[in-house]
Design a protein around this motif. Structure first.
Motif, PDB file in Angstrom:
ATOM      1  N   GLY A 149       0.799  -1.217   0.000  1.00 18.82           N
ATOM      2  CA  GLY A 149       0.000   0.000   0.000  1.00 18.82           C
ATOM      3  C   GLY A 149       0.830   1.265   0.000  1.00 18.82           C
ATOM      4  N   PHE A 180      -7.617  -2.863   1.305  1.00 22.96           N
ATOM      5  CA  PHE A 180      -6.959  -1.578   1.537  1.00 22.96           C
ATOM      6  C   PHE A 180      -8.038  -0.545   1.859  1.00 22.96           C
ATOM      7  CE2 PHE A 180      -4.241  -4.113  -1.083  1.00 22.96           C
ATOM      8  CZ  PHE A 180      -2.970  -3.866  -0.605  1.00 22.96           C
ATOM      9  N   TYR A 227      -8.820   3.339   2.313  1.00 22.77           N
ATOM     10  CA  TYR A 227      -8.309   4.651   1.933  1.00 22.77           C
ATOM     11  C   TYR A 227      -9.301   5.742   2.292  1.00 22.77           C
ATOM     12  CZ  TYR A 227      -4.502   2.845  -0.977  1.00 22.77           C
ATOM     13  OH  TYR A 227      -3.353   2.249  -1.425  1.00 22.77           O
ATOM     14  N   ILE A 243      -0.483  -0.557  -6.853  1.00 24.67           N
ATOM     15  CA  ILE A 243      -0.198  -0.644  -5.420  1.00 24.67           C
ATOM     16  C   ILE A 243       1.144  -1.346  -5.217  1.00 24.67           C
ATOM     17  CG2 ILE A 243      -0.936  -1.711  -3.247  1.00 24.67           C
ATOM     18  CD1 ILE A 243      -3.803  -1.208  -4.103  1.00 24.67           C
ATOM     19  N   TYR A 278       5.054  -3.861  -8.002  1.00 25.29           N
ATOM     20  CA  TYR A 278       3.796  -3.137  -8.144  1.00 25.29           C
ATOM     21  C   TYR A 278       2.743  -4.048  -8.758  1.00 25.29           C
ATOM     22  CZ  TYR A 278       6.280   1.066  -6.926  1.00 25.29           C
ATOM     23  OH  TYR A 278       7.007   2.000  -6.243  1.00 25.29           O
ATOM     24  N   HIS A 288      -8.737   3.071  -8.510  1.00 29.72           N
ATOM     25  CA  HIS A 288      -8.818   4.254  -7.639  1.00 29.72           C
ATOM     26  C   HIS A 288      -9.859   5.249  -8.127  1.00 29.72           C
ATOM     27  CE1 HIS A 288      -5.928   5.218 -10.763  1.00 29.72           C
ATOM     28  NE2 HIS A 288      -6.121   6.489 -10.506  1.00 29.72           N
TER      29      HIS A 288
END
Length: 179
Positions: free
Chosen positions: A79, A109, A111, A126, A140, A167
């Motif tokens: 992360g 994760f 966020y 990530i 990654y 994202h």
């Protein structure tokens, strides 16, 4: 008339070709084995892939990380944060964890979207930190594409895509982007 080097030259070329073939095979084997570089892949898991709360602007993404190598790999962390999303915590699997060949660990994760107007339409993989015999290595991984939300004003790189970068999709659930 005498030949100069005939059988000796042919034998040298044969030896050279065998050496080149062996070195190439060893390089390929070490690459795919995961000895040189950890080979991790993301996979979709059964159940929910994430959630979002527009009041707190907290969003989650859940997926599996699978070891695609022939050798075990130890994940020690994963992360990152950015100018538009801050990593609050990682749930699911506790690190460090060693994954054998083909094993998958479940990561979620959490966020907080800190700046809705700065969410990047570019890929944002990530980082996963793994332990290697010579030290730490960062690999990654790109989370699986996400289902789009009802928001249609924020386009990805591929306008024809019905799925969004992770994202962008996660932020679209918590940001007020309606016009």
């Amino acid at each position: 008339m005498t030949e100069t080097g005939g059988p000796k030259l042919s034998m040298r070329w044969t030896i050279l070709l065998v050496i080149v073939a062996l070195v190439s095979a060893a390089a390929a084997a070490s690459w795919y084995s995961g000895i040189v570089r950890a080979r991790l892949q993301t996979v979709m898991l059964e159940g929910h892939t994430g959630s979002g709360d527009s009041d707190t602007r907290v969003t989650t993404i859940r997926f599996g990380i699978r070891n695609e190598a022939w050798t075990p790999v130890t994940i020690v962390g994963a992360g990152r944060s950015s100018s538009f999303m801050r990593l609050l915590r990682v749930e699911g699997t506790h690190t460090p964890i060693t994954l054998g060949p083909g094993d998958t660990a479940d990561f979620e994760f959490v966020y907080k979207v800190t700046n809705c107007s700065a969410v990047s339409p570019q890929k944002w993989p990530i980082p996963v930190r793994v332990e290697r015999p010579w030290g730490m290595q960062t690999v990654y991984v790109e989370p699986p594409p996400q289902e789009p939300s009802l928001f249609e004003g924020f386009e990805d790189e591929d306008e024809n895509s019905t799925w969004r970068l992770w994202h962008v999709a996660r932020a679209s659930y918590v940001c007020d982007w309606q016009h």
